[in-house]
Design an enzyme around this catalytic site. Structure first.
Site, PDB file in Angstrom:
ATOM      1  N   GLY A  11       5.861   6.058  -1.645  1.00 51.31           N
ATOM      2  CA  GLY A  11       4.986   5.971  -0.480  1.00 51.31           C
ATOM      3  C   GLY A  11       5.672   6.560   0.732  1.00 51.31           C
ATOM      4  N   CYS A  12       5.343   6.040   1.891  1.00 47.41           N
ATOM      5  CA  CYS A  12       5.930   6.528   3.139  1.00 47.41           C
ATOM      6  C   CYS A  12       7.442   6.384   3.093  1.00 47.41           C
ATOM      7  CB  CYS A  12       5.360   5.743   4.317  1.00 47.41           C
ATOM      8  SG  CYS A  12       6.123   6.165   5.893  1.00 47.41           S
ATOM      9  N   PHE A  13       8.145   7.462   3.378  1.00 42.95           N
ATOM     10  CA  PHE A  13       9.606   7.411   3.262  1.00 42.95           C
ATOM     11  C   PHE A  13      10.263   6.521   4.305  1.00 42.95           C
ATOM     12  CE2 PHE A  13       9.551  12.163   4.791  1.00 42.95           C
ATOM     13  CZ  PHE A  13       9.103  11.816   6.058  1.00 42.95           C
ATOM     14  N   TRP A  14       9.585   6.200   5.397  1.00 42.87           N
ATOM     15  CA  TRP A  14      10.182   5.340   6.418  1.00 42.87           C
ATOM     16  C   TRP A  14      10.535   3.966   5.846  1.00 42.87           C
ATOM     17  CZ3 TRP A  14       5.828   6.320  10.513  1.00 42.87           C
ATOM     18  CH2 TRP A  14       5.950   7.624  11.007  1.00 42.87           C
ATOM     19  N   TYR A 156       2.442   1.654  13.276  1.00 44.66           N
ATOM     20  CA  TYR A 156       2.563   1.691  11.814  1.00 44.66           C
ATOM     21  C   TYR A 156       3.799   0.915  11.374  1.00 44.66           C
ATOM     22  CZ  TYR A 156       3.072   3.467   7.058  1.00 44.66           C
ATOM     23  OH  TYR A 156       3.209   3.558   5.690  1.00 44.66           O
TER      24      TYR A 156
END
Length: 179
Positions: A11-14, A156
């Site tokens: 998913g989102c790399f953050w 986010y």
């Protein structure tokens, strides 16, 4: 020090990068793009879905402090590996679940843990995590590195990353770096 590097898409790399950087034995975790067909893609290009890249985190770890198995267990705890081309509200092929291995040991370990997850029916749906050799890796732009830490006001991050990180820290308290 003996180290190993593996590249993971969840998913989102953050989220993944933030969590991995808190783990004892992880020497680096960098957000980037992997296994696509464009050279040196930008975030904007990857978000179109046309480059074929996955948002990934390239994790390097000290094998004396952290095993490959532990890295993979952490990876699977940080995302839902049954969601094809998405994680939560983030949709698109760039958010697919993937383990991009750098050697045969990593491939075998990834296949074994996926089989265990399936055999034990940890998830009600089948695991869709792709297990492929690392084809390419491009580190994401500087502003994506340590994004959660550097952008505490981001909505986010507050709504998605922070709760995921809090749950992760409760589950893996024994694996966290000492402050």
């Amino acid at each position: 020090m003996s180290s190993q590097t593996i590249t993971l898409g969840g998913g989102c790399f953050w989220c993944l990068e933030t969590a991995m950087n808190t783990v004892e034995g992880v020497t680096s975790a960098y957000s980037g793009y992997s296994n696509g067909h464009a050279d040196n893609p930008s975030y904007e290009a990857v978000c179109t879905g046309e480059t074929g890249h996955t948002e990934v985190v390239q994790v390097t770890f000290d094998t004396a402090k952290l095993t490959l198995r532990e890295v993979l267990e952490i990876f699977f705890a940080l995302h839902n590996p049954t969601q094809l081309n998405r994680q939560g509200n983030d949709t698109g092929t760039q958010y697919r679940s993937g383990i991009y291995y750098h050697n045969d040991e990593q491939k075998i370990a990834a296949e074994e843990i996926v089989k265990e997850i399936e055999d034990n029916k940890i998830w009600p749906d089948p695991v869709v995590t792709e297990i492929l050799p690392i084809d390419n890796y491009f580190q994401a732009e500087d502003y994506h590195q340590d994004y959660f830490t550097n952008n505490p006001q981001n909505q986010y991050c507050n709504m998605v990353v922070a709760p995921k990180l809090a749950n992760f820290k409760k589950t893996f308290v024994s694996k966290l770096k000492k402050s």
